[in-house]
Design a protein around this motif. Structure first.
Motif, mmCIF file in Angstrom:
data_model
loop_
_atom_site.group_PDB
_atom_site.id
_atom_site.type_symbol
_atom_site.label_atom_id
_atom_site.label_comp_id
_atom_site.label_asym_id
_atom_site.label_seq_id
_atom_site.Cartn_x
_atom_site.Cartn_y
_atom_site.Cartn_z
ATOM 1 N N ILE A 80 8.796 -26.900 -13.553
ATOM 2 C CA ILE A 80 9.173 -25.506 -13.835
ATOM 3 C C ILE A 80 10.240 -25.050 -12.838
ATOM 4 N N LEU A 81 9.971 -25.237 -11.552
ATOM 5 C CA LEU A 81 10.927 -24.781 -10.546
ATOM 6 C C LEU A 81 12.227 -25.587 -10.620
ATOM 7 N N ALA A 82 12.135 -26.889 -10.815
ATOM 8 C CA ALA A 82 13.344 -27.724 -10.924
ATOM 9 C C ALA A 82 14.185 -27.299 -12.131
ATOM 10 N N SER A 83 13.540 -26.913 -13.219
ATOM 11 C CA SER A 83 14.287 -26.499 -14.412
ATOM 12 C C SER A 83 15.049 -25.199 -14.170
ATOM 13 N N ILE A 84 14.466 -24.313 -13.375
ATOM 14 C CA ILE A 84 15.151 -23.059 -13.042
ATOM 15 C C ILE A 84 16.350 -23.359 -12.143
ATOM 16 N N ILE A 85 16.151 -24.206 -11.164
ATOM 17 C CA ILE A 85 17.243 -24.599 -10.261
ATOM 18 C C ILE A 85 18.368 -25.256 -11.055
ATOM 19 N N GLU A 86 17.996 -26.106 -11.997
ATOM 20 C CA GLU A 86 18.980 -26.794 -12.840
ATOM 21 C C GLU A 86 19.870 -25.801 -13.581
ATOM 22 N N LYS A 87 19.271 -24.716 -14.054
ATOM 23 C CA LYS A 87 20.037 -23.709 -14.792
ATOM 24 C C LYS A 87 20.793 -22.757 -13.866
ATOM 25 N N GLU A 88 20.365 -22.623 -12.627
ATOM 26 C CA GLU A 88 21.033 -21.729 -11.685
ATOM 27 C C GLU A 88 22.366 -22.296 -11.192
ATOM 28 N N THR A 89 22.441 -23.620 -11.031
ATOM 29 C CA THR A 89 23.679 -24.215 -10.519
ATOM 30 C C THR A 89 23.828 -25.650 -11.009
ATOM 31 N N SER A 90 25.077 -26.039 -11.177
ATOM 32 C CA SER A 90 25.357 -27.441 -11.503
ATOM 33 C C SER A 90 25.805 -28.202 -10.256
ATOM 34 N N LEU A 91 25.948 -27.488 -9.142
ATOM 35 C CA LEU A 91 26.410 -28.116 -7.900
ATOM 36 C C LEU A 91 25.228 -28.644 -7.092
ATOM 37 N N ASN A 92 25.178 -29.946 -6.916
ATOM 38 C CA ASN A 92 24.053 -30.570 -6.213
ATOM 39 C C ASN A 92 23.902 -30.065 -4.781
ATOM 40 N N ILE A 93 24.984 -29.708 -4.142
ATOM 41 C CA ILE A 93 24.929 -29.220 -2.757
ATOM 42 C C ILE A 93 24.204 -27.876 -2.661
ATOM 43 N N SER A 157 14.198 -25.860 -19.065
ATOM 44 C CA SER A 157 15.188 -26.884 -19.387
ATOM 45 C C SER A 157 14.602 -28.235 -18.993
ATOM 46 N N ASN A 158 15.407 -29.257 -19.174
ATOM 47 C CA ASN A 158 15.036 -30.598 -18.740
ATOM 48 C C ASN A 158 15.850 -30.922 -17.492
ATOM 49 N N PRO A 159 15.243 -30.787 -16.307
ATOM 50 C CA PRO A 159 16.007 -30.927 -15.064
ATOM 51 C C PRO A 159 16.348 -32.371 -14.728
ATOM 52 N N GLY A 160 17.448 -32.517 -14.004
ATOM 53 C CA GLY A 160 17.852 -33.816 -13.505
ATOM 54 C C GLY A 160 17.208 -34.125 -12.170
ATOM 55 N N LYS A 161 17.467 -35.327 -11.689
ATOM 56 C CA LYS A 161 16.838 -35.810 -10.459
ATOM 57 C C LYS A 161 17.177 -34.941 -9.253
ATOM 58 N N GLU A 162 18.425 -34.479 -9.126
ATOM 59 C CA GLU A 162 18.827 -33.685 -7.961
ATOM 60 C C GLU A 162 18.075 -32.361 -7.887
ATOM 61 N N SER A 163 17.809 -31.747 -9.032
ATOM 62 C CA SER A 163 17.054 -30.487 -9.041
ATOM 63 C C SER A 163 15.594 -30.728 -8.681
ATOM 64 N N ILE A 164 15.046 -31.842 -9.141
ATOM 65 C CA ILE A 164 13.660 -32.183 -8.816
ATOM 66 C C ILE A 164 13.547 -32.483 -7.318
ATOM 67 N N LEU A 165 14.500 -33.258 -6.804
ATOM 68 C CA LEU A 165 14.503 -33.571 -5.373
ATOM 69 C C LEU A 165 14.651 -32.320 -4.520
ATOM 70 N N ALA A 166 15.434 -31.356 -4.992
ATOM 71 C CA ALA A 166 15.656 -30.130 -4.222
ATOM 72 C C ALA A 166 14.352 -29.377 -3.983
ATOM 73 N N VAL A 167 13.445 -29.417 -4.946
ATOM 74 C CA VAL A 167 12.155 -28.736 -4.786
ATOM 75 C C VAL A 167 11.337 -29.422 -3.698
ATOM 76 N N ILE A 168 11.387 -30.724 -3.654
ATOM 77 C CA ILE A 168 10.627 -31.503 -2.674
ATOM 78 C C ILE A 168 11.289 -31.464 -1.296
#
Length: 181
Positions: A80-93, A157-168
């Motif tokens: 859930i949180l990674a999906s929100i992050i994914e939609k908030e930005t496309s910039l991995n940094i 959404s369906n988050p990518g690896k960088e958004s999932i990693l960002a939560v962790i």
């Protein structure tokens, strides 16, 4: 960062992929975005099953590295949180910074106030959205994080690896807000 419906629509319009008449839309957050190779005549269900398996594998590997003080309790909350992050930005940094803001807000029992959650809730009720307005922020939906505390009821959404990693692995800052420029 696509929704499951958007992914299915792409697959339906891809040459050589066969659509089953009883096709159902996979749950949001269960399809891992990546490049998938297929042979002509492959059924959509075969591809979505591979996407689902890949998401499960990524979640299991990332979950092992979570911190002991992690506020996120399970895969679903992580998605859930990674999906929100994914939609908030496309910039991995930016993703770890945004993750930190949201995790800090959750810890302080603040509303997340994420525009993409409002948009997802409106689209799920077939509402037309051109540009998000203040009135839209009051749209009644279980996804609307301007109205409800905590995480929404599911991924947006369906988050990518960088958004999932960002939560962790969120940034180590004390930010409570961010602004898209």
């Amino acid at each position: 960062g696509l929704t499951s419906l958007e992914i299915i629509n792409i697959l339906k319009n891809t040459d050589g992929i066969i659509q089953n008449n009883s096709l159902s839309i996979p749950e949001e957050g269960t399809l891992f975005p990546s490049t998938y190779f297929y042979i002509y005549g492959t059924e959509i269900e075969n591809i979505t099953a591979r996407m689902n398996k890949k998401m499960e594998d990524v979640l299991q590997n990332i979950w092992k590295d979570r911190g002991k003080n992690m506020e996120i309790k399970n895969y679903n909350e992580l998605l859930i949180l990674a999906s929100i992050i994914e939609k908030e930005t496309s910039l991995n940094i930016e993703k770890p910074i945004i993750a930190q803001v949201f995790l800090k807000r959750l810890n302080l029992n603040m509303k997340l106030q994420s525009d993409p959650t409002v948009i997802y809730g409106m689209k799920s009720k077939n509402e037309e959205i051109n540009k998000l307005t203040r009135k839209d922020l009051k749209f009644d939906s279980p996804y609307n994080t301007y109205l409800h505390y905590g995480l929404p009821i599911g991924p947006i959404s369906n988050p990518g690896k960088e958004s999932i990693l960002a939560v962790i692995r969120p940034s180590k800052t004390n930010f409570l807000f961010f602004l898209a420029d």
